[in-house]
Design a protein around this motif. Structure first.
Motif, PDB file in Angstrom:
ATOM      1  N   VAL A 174     -13.670  -4.006 -11.873  1.00 49.10           N
ATOM      2  CA  VAL A 174     -13.899  -2.836 -11.020  1.00 49.10           C
ATOM      3  C   VAL A 174     -13.474  -3.093  -9.581  1.00 49.10           C
ATOM      4  O   VAL A 174     -13.312  -2.144  -8.807  1.00 49.10           O
ATOM      5  CB  VAL A 174     -15.383  -2.404 -11.049  1.00 49.10           C
ATOM      6  N   PHE A 175     -13.285  -4.385  -9.226  1.00 50.92           N
ATOM      7  CA  PHE A 175     -12.840  -4.690  -7.867  1.00 50.92           C
ATOM      8  C   PHE A 175     -11.320  -4.622  -7.742  1.00 50.92           C
ATOM      9  O   PHE A 175     -10.800  -4.817  -6.646  1.00 50.92           O
ATOM     10  CB  PHE A 175     -13.331  -6.077  -7.444  1.00 50.92           C
ATOM     11  N   GLU A 176     -10.618  -4.417  -8.860  1.00 51.32           N
ATOM     12  CA  GLU A 176      -9.165  -4.262  -8.787  1.00 51.32           C
ATOM     13  C   GLU A 176      -8.835  -2.896  -8.205  1.00 51.32           C
ATOM     14  O   GLU A 176      -9.513  -1.893  -8.494  1.00 51.32           O
ATOM     15  CB  GLU A 176      -8.547  -4.413 -10.176  1.00 51.32           C
ATOM     16  N   ARG A 177      -7.771  -2.864  -7.435  1.00 48.47           N
ATOM     17  CA  ARG A 177      -7.371  -1.619  -6.781  1.00 48.47           C
ATOM     18  C   ARG A 177      -6.887  -0.601  -7.810  1.00 48.47           C
ATOM     19  O   ARG A 177      -6.116  -0.924  -8.711  1.00 48.47           O
ATOM     20  CB  ARG A 177      -6.262  -1.916  -5.754  1.00 48.47           C
ATOM     21  N   PHE A 178      -7.369   0.619  -7.711  1.00 47.00           N
ATOM     22  CA  PHE A 178      -7.020   1.760  -8.562  1.00 47.00           C
ATOM     23  C   PHE A 178      -7.444   1.560 -10.021  1.00 47.00           C
ATOM     24  O   PHE A 178      -6.886   2.174 -10.923  1.00 47.00           O
ATOM     25  CB  PHE A 178      -5.515   2.057  -8.511  1.00 47.00           C
ATOM     26  N   TYR A 179      -8.428   0.698 -10.248  1.00 44.76           N
ATOM     27  CA  TYR A 179      -8.956   0.536 -11.612  1.00 44.76           C
ATOM     28  C   TYR A 179     -10.097   1.522 -11.819  1.00 44.76           C
ATOM     29  O   TYR A 179     -11.032   1.610 -11.004  1.00 44.76           O
ATOM     30  CB  TYR A 179      -9.450  -0.891 -11.842  1.00 44.76           C
ATOM     31  N   ARG A 180     -10.041   2.265 -12.900  1.00 47.13           N
ATOM     32  CA  ARG A 180     -11.118   3.185 -13.279  1.00 47.13           C
ATOM     33  C   ARG A 180     -11.563   2.819 -14.679  1.00 47.13           C
ATOM     34  O   ARG A 180     -10.752   2.798 -15.614  1.00 47.13           O
ATOM     35  CB  ARG A 180     -10.637   4.639 -13.240  1.00 47.13           C
ATOM     36  N   TYR A 196       0.820  -1.200   0.000  1.00 45.11           N
ATOM     37  CA  TYR A 196       0.000   0.000   0.000  1.00 45.11           C
ATOM     38  C   TYR A 196       0.858   1.256   0.000  1.00 45.11           C
ATOM     39  O   TYR A 196       0.543   2.257  -0.673  1.00 45.11           O
ATOM     40  CB  TYR A 196      -0.905   0.021   1.221  1.00 45.11           C
ATOM     41  N   THR A 197       1.940   1.210   0.757  1.00 43.93           N
ATOM     42  CA  THR A 197       2.812   2.383   0.816  1.00 43.93           C
ATOM     43  C   THR A 197       3.396   2.699  -0.549  1.00 43.93           C
ATOM     44  O   THR A 197       3.438   3.855  -0.985  1.00 43.93           O
ATOM     45  CB  THR A 197       3.941   2.139   1.830  1.00 43.93           C
ATOM     46  N   SER A 198       3.826   1.644  -1.254  1.00 45.66           N
ATOM     47  CA  SER A 198       4.405   1.841  -2.580  1.00 45.66           C
ATOM     48  C   SER A 198       3.360   2.371  -3.558  1.00 45.66           C
ATOM     49  O   SER A 198       3.595   3.333  -4.295  1.00 45.66           O
ATOM     50  CB  SER A 198       4.994   0.521  -3.089  1.00 45.66           C
ATOM     51  N   VAL A 199       2.175   1.729  -3.518  1.00 48.48           N
ATOM     52  CA  VAL A 199       1.116   2.150  -4.442  1.00 48.48           C
ATOM     53  C   VAL A 199       0.624   3.551  -4.101  1.00 48.48           C
ATOM     54  O   VAL A 199       0.373   4.391  -4.985  1.00 48.48           O
ATOM     55  CB  VAL A 199      -0.045   1.139  -4.411  1.00 48.48           C
ATOM     56  N   ALA A 200       0.492   3.822  -2.780  1.00 49.73           N
ATOM     57  CA  ALA A 200       0.014   5.135  -2.372  1.00 49.73           C
ATOM     58  C   ALA A 200       0.985   6.222  -2.795  1.00 49.73           C
ATOM     59  O   ALA A 200       0.571   7.316  -3.238  1.00 49.73           O
ATOM     60  CB  ALA A 200      -0.176   5.160  -0.845  1.00 49.73           C
ATOM     61  N   ALA A 201       2.296   5.938  -2.687  1.00 49.22           N
ATOM     62  CA  ALA A 201       3.283   6.931  -3.103  1.00 49.22           C
ATOM     63  C   ALA A 201       3.140   7.231  -4.584  1.00 49.22           C
ATOM     64  O   ALA A 201       3.203   8.397  -5.020  1.00 49.22           O
ATOM     65  CB  ALA A 201       4.680   6.418  -2.785  1.00 49.22           C
ATOM     66  N   HIS A 202       2.903   6.159  -5.366  1.00 53.34           N
ATOM     67  CA  HIS A 202       2.731   6.352  -6.801  1.00 53.34           C
ATOM     68  C   HIS A 202       1.437   7.107  -7.109  1.00 53.34           C
ATOM     69  O   HIS A 202       1.414   8.015  -7.958  1.00 53.34           O
ATOM     70  CB  HIS A 202       2.732   5.008  -7.514  1.00 53.34           C
TER      71      HIS A 202
END
Length: 466
Positions: A412-418, A252-258
């Protein structure tokens, strides 16, 4: 190593040793009582033989003369009893209940049995009495004089103090008592060593854990006894959960930073453009995009913080009963004003009977907030979002938006998918959080098309038996 203050830490080894020692002491005391009784009976048997022989000799000393009964005390009878040098001897000879000679104050013996009243005794009977404050052993013999009728009953009673008997019993008991104490001490020592050895696996586990670095989350592999395997499995399971939690936090930290770096760069660029723009119309457009970007960034940060908080609660909170009707009603009341500002009405239909599940009310609230907010955001102005609790632990959310194509319903259940067709600029985390919450509560989420248009979100839980 730190210990919780104010908590009592019982010493298990001392408890086991004290309990085992108490059991051994009780057994030793029982054995001592049995041995004391055995030594006393053995001493009585030995000295009763001499006492019985003496009273038999005494029974031959009475003869009837013309003037009545005469007694000629046998010296040999008392010489036999003289072997017990420190003991004293008392006697009483009675004829038909009247004392003929001896000690008249010798206590009355216990009544004879019915079988002993009719016939002359071949052997004396023995019993214990207290005479002049001292315990004595008494031999009693009854003889019938058949020289005339009715027959005369002659009772011979010979008493002897118990000093020699007690000395003999103590001489037998003391070696046994010393041996028993020695065995008890050795048993307690061996028991202490056994308990110390039995607890060695716990010390082994403690040393293995204390030597580990904080980053080492591999399972413990120790040759512990079978009885300790459940504890080792529990520790390894806890380590595995901590490793999973740490991996999720790192991810989460890595993804959140991105995810934060790109919007922040975009915000800076929009701010610079708005600052340098001289055309007022173009400047207002840039400020509007800046506001929109801030809202999206705020939503992303809020979802990231919610995700982190939910992960922590999933690993630290025990499930509690949650009433679905009350929970969904409360959420609808809180979101109703916000939905009306967007021109969308919320409709809530509770289940006929309250439905309860085991879960975390905070996590369920986050899940429903995300789903209902998505439904409101994708519904057109003047539309309606219907939320209902079914009678089997289910929640259904119907909106009148554009819906989701079948090929995107799983993505749509994938994280950060729009989705490309989405007109709502969300964080891309709302549906992923909703799925995580549902799975944590052993539930599932299913998406389907609403007729004639829109989306239906169904969440199904396992309810408590009421």
């Amino acid at each position: 190593m730190t210990r919780a203050d104010g908590l009592h830490h019982p010493a298990l080894r001392r408890r086991l040793l004290a309990l085992s020692g108490a059991v051994l002491a009780a057994l030793a005391l029982l054995a001592l009582v049995l041995m004391h009784n055995y030594a006393r009976r053995t001493a009585d048997r030995s000295y009763d033989m001499m006492l019985g022989s003496a009273v038999l000799q005494l029974s031959q000393s009475v003869r009837r003369t013309s003037r009545g009964f005469a007694v000629d005390l046998p010296v040999a009878a008392f010489a036999t009893l003289a072997q017990a040098r420190h003991d004293r001897v008392f006697y009483r000879i009675s004829v038909n209940g009247e004392v003929l000679t001896g000690y008249p104050d010798l206590p009355a013996p216990p009544p004879r049995s019915a079988s002993g009243r009719a016939l002359t005794q071949a052997r004396p009977d023995f019993f214990n009495l207290t005479y002049r404050g001292e315990p004595v052993r008494v031999a009693r013999l009854v003889r019938l004089n058949t020289e005339r009728l009715p027959q005369d009953e002659i009772v011979f009673e010979l008493a002897q103090t118990r000093q020699a008997r007690n000395a003999m019993a103590e001489a037998m008991l003391h070696p046994a008592l010393e041996l028993m104490l020695a065995v008890l001490a050795v048993a307690l020592g061996l028991l202490w060593l056994g308990i110390y050895y039995a607890f060695s696996p716990f010390r082994q586990l403690a040393r293995a854990l204390s030597r580990r670095s904080p980053r080492d989350l591999t399972p413990l592999a120790l040759p512990v006894p079978k009885e300790t395997l459940p504890l080792l499995d529990t520790i390894n399971d806890f380590i595995a959960r901590q490793r999973t939690l740490l991996e999720r936090v790192e991810s989460y930290t890595s993804v959140a930073a991105h995810q934060l770096r790109t919007p922040l760069a975009s915000l800076r660029a929009l701010c610079e453009n708005a600052r340098d723009e001289t055309d007022e119309t173009r400047r207002q457009q840039l400020l509007a995009r800046l506001m929109e970007q801030c809202d999206q960034l705020s939503l992303t940060v809020r979802h990231l913080l919610n995700q982190a908080m939910l992960d922590h609660r999933f690993h630290s909170r025990e499930p509690e009963p949650v009433a679905l009707n009350a929970l969904v009603r409360q959420i609808c009341m809180e979101l109703a004003v916000q939905a009306l500002h967007r021109g969308v009405a919320l409709a809530f239909e509770p289940a006929p009977k309250e439905q309860h599940i085991q879960g975390d009310a905070f996590a369920l609230t986050q899940m429903l907030n995300n789903l209902i907010d998505n439904a409101v955001a994708h519904s057109p102005a003047g539309g309606q979002v219907e939320i209902s609790v079914t009678g089997h632990g289910g929640i259904c959310i119907r909106d009148t938006g554009p819906g989701i194509p079948d090929e995107e319903k799983a993505r749509v259940f994938e994280r950060f998918y729009r989705g490309p067709a989405s007109r709502h600029h969300g964080s891309g985390m709302g549906m992923a959080i909703a799925r995580d919450v549902a799975e944590h509560h052993h539930g599932r989420i299913r998406l389907s098309d609403n007729v004639p248009h829109g989306l239906v979100v169904e969440i199904q839980f396992a309810t408590e038996a009421t």
